[in-house]
Design a protein around this motif. Sequence first.
Motif, short mmCIF file in Angstrom:
data_model
loop_
_atom_site.label_atom_id
_atom_site.label_comp_id
_atom_site.label_asym_id
_atom_site.label_seq_id
_atom_site.Cartn_x
_atom_site.Cartn_y
_atom_site.Cartn_z
N ALA A 109 32.82 1.11 -16.26
CA ALA A 109 34.01 1.96 -16.40
C ALA A 109 35.04 1.68 -15.31
N TYR A 110 34.57 1.40 -14.08
CA TYR A 110 35.49 1.08 -12.98
C TYR A 110 35.23 -0.29 -12.37
N ALA A 111 34.63 -1.17 -13.17
CA ALA A 111 34.37 -2.52 -12.67
C ALA A 111 35.68 -3.31 -12.59
N GLU A 112 35.73 -4.26 -11.68
CA GLU A 112 36.82 -5.23 -11.64
C GLU A 112 36.44 -6.36 -12.59
N LEU A 113 37.37 -6.71 -13.49
CA LEU A 113 37.06 -7.69 -14.55
C LEU A 113 37.62 -9.06 -14.19
N TYR A 114 36.76 -10.05 -14.16
CA TYR A 114 37.16 -11.41 -13.77
C TYR A 114 36.83 -12.38 -14.90
N PHE A 115 37.86 -13.01 -15.43
CA PHE A 115 37.66 -13.97 -16.53
C PHE A 115 38.04 -15.37 -16.06
N THR A 116 37.26 -16.35 -16.48
CA THR A 116 37.61 -17.74 -16.15
C THR A 116 37.31 -18.64 -17.36
N ASP A 117 38.10 -19.70 -17.48
CA ASP A 117 37.91 -20.66 -18.58
C ASP A 117 36.71 -21.56 -18.35
N LYS A 118 36.20 -21.62 -17.13
CA LYS A 118 35.01 -22.45 -16.86
C LYS A 118 33.91 -22.05 -17.81
N LEU A 119 33.23 -23.01 -18.41
CA LEU A 119 32.12 -22.68 -19.31
C LEU A 119 30.88 -22.40 -18.46
N PHE A 120 29.99 -21.54 -18.93
CA PHE A 120 28.89 -21.13 -18.05
C PHE A 120 28.11 -22.28 -17.40
N PRO A 121 27.78 -23.37 -18.15
CA PRO A 121 27.03 -24.45 -17.48
C PRO A 121 27.78 -25.06 -16.29
N ASP A 122 29.11 -24.85 -16.23
CA ASP A 122 29.90 -25.38 -15.11
C ASP A 122 30.21 -24.29 -14.07
N PHE A 123 29.71 -23.08 -14.28
CA PHE A 123 29.99 -21.98 -13.35
C PHE A 123 29.05 -22.12 -12.15
N ASP A 124 29.59 -22.68 -11.07
CA ASP A 124 28.75 -23.02 -9.92
C ASP A 124 29.03 -22.12 -8.72
N GLN A 125 28.47 -22.50 -7.61
CA GLN A 125 28.61 -21.76 -6.36
C GLN A 125 30.07 -21.52 -5.98
N ASN A 126 30.89 -22.56 -6.14
CA ASN A 126 32.30 -22.41 -5.77
C ASN A 126 33.02 -21.44 -6.71
N GLU A 127 32.64 -21.45 -7.99
CA GLU A 127 33.23 -20.50 -8.95
C GLU A 127 32.85 -19.07 -8.56
N MET A 128 31.62 -18.91 -8.14
CA MET A 128 31.14 -17.59 -7.72
C MET A 128 31.91 -17.13 -6.48
N LEU A 129 32.12 -18.05 -5.56
CA LEU A 129 32.87 -17.72 -4.34
C LEU A 129 34.30 -17.33 -4.67
N LYS A 130 34.89 -18.04 -5.65
CA LYS A 130 36.27 -17.70 -6.05
C LYS A 130 36.33 -16.29 -6.59
N ALA A 131 35.35 -15.93 -7.41
CA ALA A 131 35.31 -14.59 -8.00
C ALA A 131 35.13 -13.54 -6.90
N LEU A 132 34.27 -13.85 -5.93
CA LEU A 132 34.02 -12.89 -4.85
C LEU A 132 35.24 -12.71 -3.96
N ALA A 133 35.94 -13.83 -3.71
CA ALA A 133 37.16 -13.75 -2.89
C ALA A 133 38.21 -12.92 -3.61
N TRP A 134 38.32 -13.11 -4.91
CA TRP A 134 39.26 -12.33 -5.73
C TRP A 134 38.89 -10.84 -5.69
N PHE A 135 37.60 -10.57 -5.82
CA PHE A 135 37.11 -9.18 -5.81
C PHE A 135 37.49 -8.48 -4.51
N GLU A 136 37.35 -9.21 -3.41
CA GLU A 136 37.64 -8.62 -2.11
C GLU A 136 39.10 -8.16 -1.99
N GLY A 137 39.96 -8.82 -2.74
CA GLY A 137 41.38 -8.49 -2.68
C GLY A 137 41.79 -7.32 -3.57
#
Length: 254
Positions: free
Chosen positions: A216-244
Amino acid sequence: MASDAHPEIELSSIKTFPVHVAIVMDGNGRWAKNKGLSRSEGHRAGGEALDRLLDFVVTLPIPFFSLYAFSTENWKRPVSEVQALWDLMNEFFEKRVDHCIQKGIKIRASGDVSKLPLLNRKVLKRVIKKTENCSHLTVNFCLNYGSRDEILHAAEKIMQERLEFYKNGQKNKAEESITEEEFEKYLYTHPIPPVDLFLRPGGEKRISNFLLWQSAYAELYFTDKLFPDFDQNEMLKALAWFEGRDRRYGSLSE
Ligand code: IPE
Ligand code: IPE
Ligand code: MG
């Protein structure tokens, strides 16, 4: 290796982490198609990406990670694909269980798992039991999970409970209104806290019946990267975005 377009983000630059991250592991089929492979091979690549992602997430101060692995709607796919997914899941658990124990990963499941193939139920039961004392990271596999099903299931449970009160002559209790806290006790995910960060790789900007109440109050993050390519750096990008994000919950900024 970092690409020029997406310079690598330093983990040390992130100070605030979400408590509960949920991910829709989407895009395996398209990843395979792009490579001229079968959809099952795409799911296998998704499993390998998950392996790597879990090894990274367990090193972070994130206690809960929910994975959308099979939805209540995924039964509409060809039987052969559905079977390939269940086979892969057994293989994944069998192969990973000792590693999970070593790393402190507790496996649990959300969804109507009574409808899973017998062998999957057995394997799942075994990994849940074997990892029950692990306390570093809880990985919540959502299997035959759908939020609508979950909400109806909770409503039915509460209705049954109220009926019992009636039968026992406890009219006041039977007529009590339902609180959010009471309702949440009957969700498949209980007692995992609400979702803070909802991730969806694969390019689609939809929720697809995943953790509706909990997000209900989650921050929603969408990316075009396909899951098999969703790696550590993609996760870090999402986390950095979340922090903001400025999470106001209907109130005003500090
Ligand atoms: C994985 O991706 C989702 C699962 C059901 C495991 P998809 O199989 O939906 O991949 P796309 O969306 O067809 O690319
Ligand atoms: C959501 O992906 C389900 C899982 C990842 C398990 P889908 O591929 O099934 O979702 P839709 O059909 O694109 O909405
Ligand atoms: Mg999909």
